[in-house]
Design an enzyme around this catalytic site. Sequence first.
Site, PDB file in Angstrom:
ATOM      1  N   THR A  61       2.762  10.238  -2.287  1.00 35.31           N
ATOM      2  CA  THR A  61       3.175   9.553  -3.511  1.00 35.31           C
ATOM      3  C   THR A  61       4.565   8.991  -3.270  1.00 35.31           C
ATOM      4  O   THR A  61       5.420   9.641  -2.660  1.00 35.31           O
ATOM      5  CB  THR A  61       3.104  10.465  -4.748  1.00 35.31           C
ATOM      6  OG1 THR A  61       3.475   9.698  -5.902  1.00 35.31           O
ATOM      7  CG2 THR A  61       4.004  11.690  -4.646  1.00 35.31           C
ATOM      8  N   GLU A  62       4.768   7.756  -3.727  1.00 40.15           N
ATOM      9  CA  GLU A  62       5.957   7.015  -3.290  1.00 40.15           C
ATOM     10  C   GLU A  62       7.268   7.599  -3.805  1.00 40.15           C
ATOM     11  O   GLU A  62       8.330   7.276  -3.300  1.00 40.15           O
ATOM     12  CB  GLU A  62       5.843   5.523  -3.633  1.00 40.15           C
ATOM     13  CG  GLU A  62       5.555   5.195  -5.087  1.00 40.15           C
ATOM     14  CD  GLU A  62       4.067   4.991  -5.349  1.00 40.15           C
ATOM     15  OE1 GLU A  62       3.240   5.731  -4.776  1.00 40.15           O
ATOM     16  OE2 GLU A  62       3.730   4.112  -6.162  1.00 40.15           O
TER      17      GLU A  62
END
Lengths: 236, 230
Positions: free
Chosen positions: B53-54
């Site tokens: 997840t960024e």
Amino acid sequence: MIDKICPSVEVAIAGIKEGATIMVGGFGEAGSPIELIHALIDKGVGDLTIINNNAGNGAVGLAALIGAGQVRKIVCSYPRSSNSKIFSELYRRGEIELELVPQGTLAERIRAGGAGIPAFYTPTSLGTPLAEGKEVREIKGRNYVLEYNLTADIALIRAEKADTLGNLTYNKAARNFGPIMAMAATTTIVQAREVVQAGEINPEVVVTPGLFVDQIIEITNPAIESQLINEGVSYP
Amino acid sequence: MSESSGKTGLSRPQVAWRAAQDLVDGSVVNLGIGIPEMVADFVPDDRQIIYHTENGVLGFGPRPAPEDEDPDLINAGKKPVSLLPGASFFHHADSFAMIRGGHLDYCILGAMQVSEDGNLANWSTGAPDAIPAVGGAMDLVAGVPNVFIITDHVTRKGQPKLMKACTYPLTAVGVVKRVFTDYGVFDVTEKGFRITEIAPGLTVSEVEAKTDAPLEISDHLKLIETPSNI
């Protein structure tokens, strides 16, 4: 002797001036330095440029700072919020300026700002409206967009643990923009859940080395943004 | 045409299930907010997928029980997640170095429109009163080698989303590899969209009628068979 520990949030933010550019750590509520932001609202300085991933939630923290009319411009990647209309109403009335930046470009511009790199080429946004007016250069057969770095007068960061020299660790995904914003600001102000003596954080686990940190305030029980929002709190 | 009989084609969980079958064992994957997140529920048990997840977590797992939620442990959709053994945290510049540097294998995102040359529009309608917001989408599609799209085949008003050319502002040019819709599976090739699989109850001509771009029909066109419990 080096002493970065401040006796209060008021002292910690005393040097922030009207018109300052401020990087505010956090991705949504994770890592948001909410006590420092609220102190900034109490102080009342305006005409600020804020650099953050978002534009705040509910009516606390960053959203409240914007709602107080203290922010002239925001640089962010995702200003929409499902539970706050503060930014969107000001934006539609033309009362706040928005510089929309893809999230990775935002992070790299901040990193570059702290690393002494004035600009860089990136494939992100090529051929889109966010590349309009920007220099495009072909490198090794592929086109890239030129992006300039970001620096700031101030960074406001939330850390888990700080030692007296400013070495920091973070809590889980609250790390997000903290380490790079601490590098890119002239003065980095940290709220840490725990302050310890130099030597008490294992050098192997330090995430932000102390030279990037200027002032520290211990906030043992920081407010949790989503809890405040659920309770209907609006700041002040 | 079967419009009078209501919804045709796959349900959203079935589309997510179908997309999950194409993730290779051992891959690192970024799932977009919303329907793409459902893909994680349908990955076959014998495959290990690591989710990125960024906002700075590699190796996260499902949403935890409410008492185990931590507001400092969330995904890009700002929802609580758990950690799997071997998870790691990193700052945003490193997270996007993973993305832009080509270190992820797949990203699966939603779309407003996809064009036959692989252009993607998924961040703005361009309407004058819209609040523009892009997040990490432009970085993901610029850097991840396999960009998959999950979308309804048509809009709520029945307009095609697989286009000859996108009319909305672009997220990126020439990046989409494959599109999974309620009508079928479409590869983006040098010649445009190729339908490789079709949902039960539909004919190719019905799909063509709801697609703005011409379709090449695979020589091996298959019927999608989803498990009965999805």
